[in-house]
Design an enzyme around this catalytic site. Sequence first.
Site, PDB file in Angstrom:
ATOM      1  N   GLU A  98       1.055  -1.055   0.021  1.00 44.28           N
ATOM      2  CA  GLU A  98      -0.084  -0.189  -0.057  1.00 44.28           C
ATOM      3  C   GLU A  98       0.799   1.348  -0.107  1.00 44.28           C
ATOM      4  O   GLU A  98       1.990   1.054   0.811  1.00 44.28           O
ATOM      5  CB  GLU A  98      -1.036  -0.124   1.255  1.00 44.28           C
ATOM      6  CG  GLU A  98      -1.833  -1.229   1.190  1.00 44.28           C
ATOM      7  CD  GLU A  98      -2.329  -1.293   2.605  1.00 44.28           C
ATOM      8  OE1 GLU A  98      -2.162  -0.961   3.746  1.00 44.28           O
ATOM      9  OE2 GLU A  98      -3.335  -2.106   2.729  1.00 44.28           O
ATOM     10  N   TYR A 136       7.411   1.582  -7.676  1.00 40.58           N
ATOM     11  CA  TYR A 136       6.745   0.268  -7.894  1.00 40.58           C
ATOM     12  C   TYR A 136       5.982   0.022  -9.363  1.00 40.58           C
ATOM     13  O   TYR A 136       6.408  -1.137  -9.678  1.00 40.58           O
ATOM     14  CB  TYR A 136       5.663   0.497  -6.821  1.00 40.58           C
ATOM     15  CG  TYR A 136       6.200   0.824  -5.664  1.00 40.58           C
ATOM     16  CD1 TYR A 136       7.328   0.017  -4.996  1.00 40.58           C
ATOM     17  CD2 TYR A 136       5.237   1.483  -4.679  1.00 40.58           C
ATOM     18  CE1 TYR A 136       7.736   0.267  -3.377  1.00 40.58           C
ATOM     19  CE2 TYR A 136       5.643   1.784  -3.307  1.00 40.58           C
ATOM     20  CZ  TYR A 136       6.849   1.315  -2.887  1.00 40.58           C
ATOM     21  OH  TYR A 136       7.382   1.521  -1.461  1.00 40.58           O
TER      22      TYR A 136
END
Length: 165
Positions: free
Chosen positions: A120, A132
């Site tokens: 998250e 990411y």
Amino acid sequence: MIRLPGLRSNMKDYVVDALKASDAAAAAGLHTQGFANSWTDGEFIQLLNKPGVFGYVVRRTGKPDSDPLGFVVARIAADEAEILTIAVAPQARRIGLGRSLMDAVLRRLHSERIASLFLEVSERNAAAIALYQKLGFHQVASRPDYYARKAGGHDAAIVMRCDLA
């Protein structure tokens, strides 16, 4: 221990090593710099003692007793894993240390044949989201008002997944 050559021409060498209980106070200090709801050293120690939980720190090469410049904590459950938290000291950001920590986690998960990795990230953390995505993560959900901001208010959490198998 994983030796990392400089990722940019002006970057010194860094070493990624296992996160140990003796790093908990430094990790808590780094966590405080990056998160409004930070974890204590006791919470890091408790986490590290749980099954499936592991982590890494990054330090300057040749300074094994120095405080880490960054860390990551992850947990494996069945054939999935999740990044519980990751932080890099503000003065050491944007030189590749977060990438090095994530690479160490990904290597371990590949070696253990883990199928997917979740994490998250705050919707406002564009640098982390870009990293990411480069690592193969994609958004699978969001959680409104998940992260408290130090200045007040809340940000949504973007839930991301990387398929490893």
